[in-house]
Each structure stands twice: as structure tokens, then as C-alpha cells.
Design a protein around this motif. Structure first.
Motif, PDB file in Angstrom:
ATOM      1  N   SER A   1      40.876  43.940  47.639  1.00 41.84           N
ATOM      2  CA  SER A   1      41.288  42.800  47.015  1.00 41.84           C
ATOM      3  C   SER A   1      40.338  42.349  45.934  1.00 41.84           C
ATOM      4  CB  SER A   1      41.783  41.403  47.567  1.00 41.84           C
ATOM      5  OG  SER A   1      42.201  40.397  46.752  1.00 41.84           O
ATOM      6  N   LEU A   2      40.860  41.748  44.694  1.00 39.14           N
ATOM      7  CA  LEU A   2      39.796  41.442  43.613  1.00 39.14           C
ATOM      8  C   LEU A   2      39.160  40.066  43.811  1.00 39.14           C
ATOM      9  CD1 LEU A   2      41.937  42.156  40.369  1.00 39.14           C
ATOM     10  CD2 LEU A   2      40.266  43.642  41.244  1.00 39.14           C
ATOM     11  N   THR A   3      38.000  39.889  43.362  1.00 38.69           N
ATOM     12  CA  THR A   3      37.088  38.745  43.392  1.00 38.69           C
ATOM     13  C   THR A   3      37.308  38.191  42.027  1.00 38.69           C
ATOM     14  OG1 THR A   3      35.373  39.724  44.884  1.00 38.69           O
ATOM     15  CG2 THR A   3      35.000  37.726  43.499  1.00 38.69           C
ATOM     16  N   ILE A   4      38.066  36.898  41.882  1.00 39.78           N
ATOM     17  CA  ILE A   4      38.419  36.439  40.707  1.00 39.78           C
ATOM     18  C   ILE A   4      37.201  35.743  39.951  1.00 39.78           C
ATOM     19  CG2 ILE A   4      39.908  34.770  39.731  1.00 39.78           C
ATOM     20  CD1 ILE A   4      41.755  34.984  42.404  1.00 39.78           C
ATOM     21  N   SER A   5      37.061  36.102  38.748  1.00 37.47           N
ATOM     22  CA  SER A   5      36.111  35.048  37.866  1.00 37.47           C
ATOM     23  C   SER A   5      36.563  33.860  37.976  1.00 37.47           C
ATOM     24  CB  SER A   5      35.831  35.756  36.369  1.00 37.47           C
ATOM     25  OG  SER A   5      35.509  37.223  36.501  1.00 37.47           O
TER      26      SER A   5
ATOM     27  N   ASP B   1      40.177  40.118  34.542  1.00 39.28           N
ATOM     28  CA  ASP B   1      39.272  38.803  34.665  1.00 39.28           C
ATOM     29  C   ASP B   1      38.669  38.841  36.060  1.00 39.28           C
ATOM     30  OD1 ASP B   1      39.728  37.678  32.075  1.00 39.28           O
ATOM     31  OD2 ASP B   1      42.000  37.014  32.460  1.00 39.28           O
ATOM     32  N   ALA B   2      38.244  39.822  36.481  1.00 38.26           N
ATOM     33  CA  ALA B   2      37.799  39.721  37.901  1.00 38.26           C
ATOM     34  C   ALA B   2      36.207  40.144  37.783  1.00 38.26           C
ATOM     35  CB  ALA B   2      38.305  40.596  38.917  1.00 38.26           C
ATOM     36  N   SER B   3      35.459  39.915  38.862  1.00 34.41           N
ATOM     37  CA  SER B   3      34.100  40.102  38.896  1.00 34.41           C
ATOM     38  C   SER B   3      33.635  41.227  40.089  1.00 34.41           C
ATOM     39  CB  SER B   3      33.384  38.727  39.401  1.00 34.41           C
ATOM     40  OG  SER B   3      33.662  38.592  40.634  1.00 34.41           O
ATOM     41  N   GLY B   4      34.750  41.785  40.736  1.00 36.61           N
ATOM     42  CA  GLY B   4      34.654  42.825  41.641  1.00 36.61           C
ATOM     43  C   GLY B   4      35.641  43.130  42.556  1.00 36.61           C
ATOM     44  N   ILE B   5      35.443  43.974  43.422  1.00 37.10           N
ATOM     45  CA  ILE B   5      36.618  44.334  44.276  1.00 37.10           C
ATOM     46  C   ILE B   5      35.899  44.155  45.853  1.00 37.10           C
ATOM     47  CG2 ILE B   5      38.142  46.134  45.301  1.00 37.10           C
ATOM     48  CD1 ILE B   5      38.438  47.400  42.486  1.00 37.10           C
TER      49      ILE B   5
END
Length: 219
Positions: free
Chosen positions: A34-38, A193-197
Motif C-alpha cells: 500500500s502507499l504511504t500518503i504524503s 502524492d505518496a512518499s513510499g510503498i
């Protein structure tokens, strides 16, 4: 949902409720990332987002003022645009959405719900906080465009899932490509607009499964 269940695709990026619906049809379907949201104005940084109930700033500024008005949902299988509002908001209000509001319409997407609200075609809309942040970041709205009259409990972000027939070796190679080379995915992450997975499993979506199993409020 149909594609991942039927084997038409081997990997899918689903909304949380769509994943639950797919897993109910094929228990072999497995979330793996899942994405880590900014950070955004409407959504805190991390792994969660929320369903928001919005009105235009010049319109109703209280929940009581929304009774008997028209509200937009996005899609029946949308987590924050339908499933969570129908369960959580209805429980809080003590009424199903169809009785609290005079009319409930499905727009087809979060963006279409936001556009309908901006155009005054509906009085309120349930939308994902991340989509509101996307509109803010693109300049289509300002921080003062909407009133936020309700927020859901945090929802774990959209999972990437494996289809039931994908072999273990391919699963491990795909996991490694997505989770171990964040720098190589920098352009994609920026576009989202994500900072990572990060890794994900069914456990993160179990609370939503329990919510979807609850009996609806009797009209």
C-alpha cells in the motif's frame, strides 16, 4: 473486481472495500502493498485517509442544516464514497442516508462528486480526503472552499493485491520490485502524492470487513 477474481489480471490496485468484495469471492486474493500518503491539508501523512462530508462554504455549516438536502456518493463499492458513510454516518445520525437526506445520488467517482458540489448540483458530498487534497494541490479549490461537517474513522489506504492463481515465485519478484526499489519508483510516487510503498496484509483491512458485515440501519 471482476478481472482479479476471474484471473483476467494477476495484480490489481483496489479500494479497500473493493478488495473485501473481491476476497469474499476468492479468498486466495492477497494484499501485499500500500502507499504511504504524503501530508495534505485534509489528510495526515501515513497509511490512512478518511471519508469527508463536504458542503460549499456558503451553504449549510452544520449537520442539522443538511437534513432534507441532496447528497452525492461516488460508487456503491467505494469505501469512503459509499460503504463507510452508509455505515458510520448512518449510525451516528440514527437514520439511513436515504432518510437523513432527501435525495442520495451516485456520481460515479470522487472527482465527479466534487465537481457536482462545486457546481451546486448537489448540496453535499461524501468523498475521500485524498481526492480533496488533490483538488487543493491542483488549484481547483482553496482551503476555504468547503465546510468539513463530518470525518470518518481512519481507513487504511488502497491495497495492491495478487490474484489467486499467481505463482509464489512471481509474487516474491513483484514484492521485491515494488518494496525494495523505492528510488526507482520516485516518479510514480510523486504522481500519486505518496512518499513510499509499504507491505500490507489482510489484517489492516479486517476492521473494514467487520464494518461491512454489520446489519444496515432499518429504514
Amino acid at each position: 473486481i471482476d478481472a482479479i477474481v476471474s484471473g483476467g489480471v494477476d495484480i490489481a490496485w483496489l479500494g479497500p472495500a473493493s478488495y473485501i468484495l473481491a476476497r469474499q469471492r476468492d479468498p486466495r486474493i492477497e494484499p501485499f502493498a500500500s502507499l504511504t500518503i504524503s501530508p495534505g491539508y485534509f489528510t495526515p501523512a501515513g497509511h490512512h485517509y478518511q471519508s469527508l462530508l463536504l458542503t460549499r462554504r456558503q451553504d449549510a455549516s452544520s449537520l442539522e442544516g443538511l437534513r432534507g438536502t441532496q447528497v452525492a456518493l461516488s460508487d456503491p463499492a467505494s469505501t469512503s464514497g459509499s460503504v463507510v458513510p452508509n455505515a458510520e454516518f448512518s449510525a451516528q445520525a440514527g437514520l439511513p442516508l436515504t432518510r437523513f437526506f432527501s435525495s442520495v445520488v451516485y456520481s460515479g467517482s470522487h472527482d465527479k462528486s466534487l465537481d457536482a458540489l462545486l457546481d451546486g448540483r448537489v448540496d453535499a458530498a461524501f468523498v475521500a480526503s485524498v481526492r480533496v487534497d488533490a483538488y487543493l494541490n491542483s488549484g481547483r479549490i482553496t482551503r476555504d472552499t468547503f465546510n468539513v461537517l463530518w470525518r470518518s474513522t481512519p481507513i487504511y489506504y488502497d491495497p495492491y493485491v495478487f490474484g489467486g492463481s499467481l505463482c509464489p515465485l512471481l509474487k516474491e519478484r513483484i514484492r521485491a520490485a515494488m518494496l525494495n526499489d523505492q528510488q526507482g519508483l520516485a516518479a510514480f510516487l510523486k504522481a500519486q502524492d505518496a512518499s513510499g510503498i509499504v507491505p500490507a496484509s489482510h489484517a489492516e483491512y479486517e476492521p473494514l470487513l467487520q464494518l461491512m458485515r454489520q446489519k444496515p440501519i432499518t429504514p
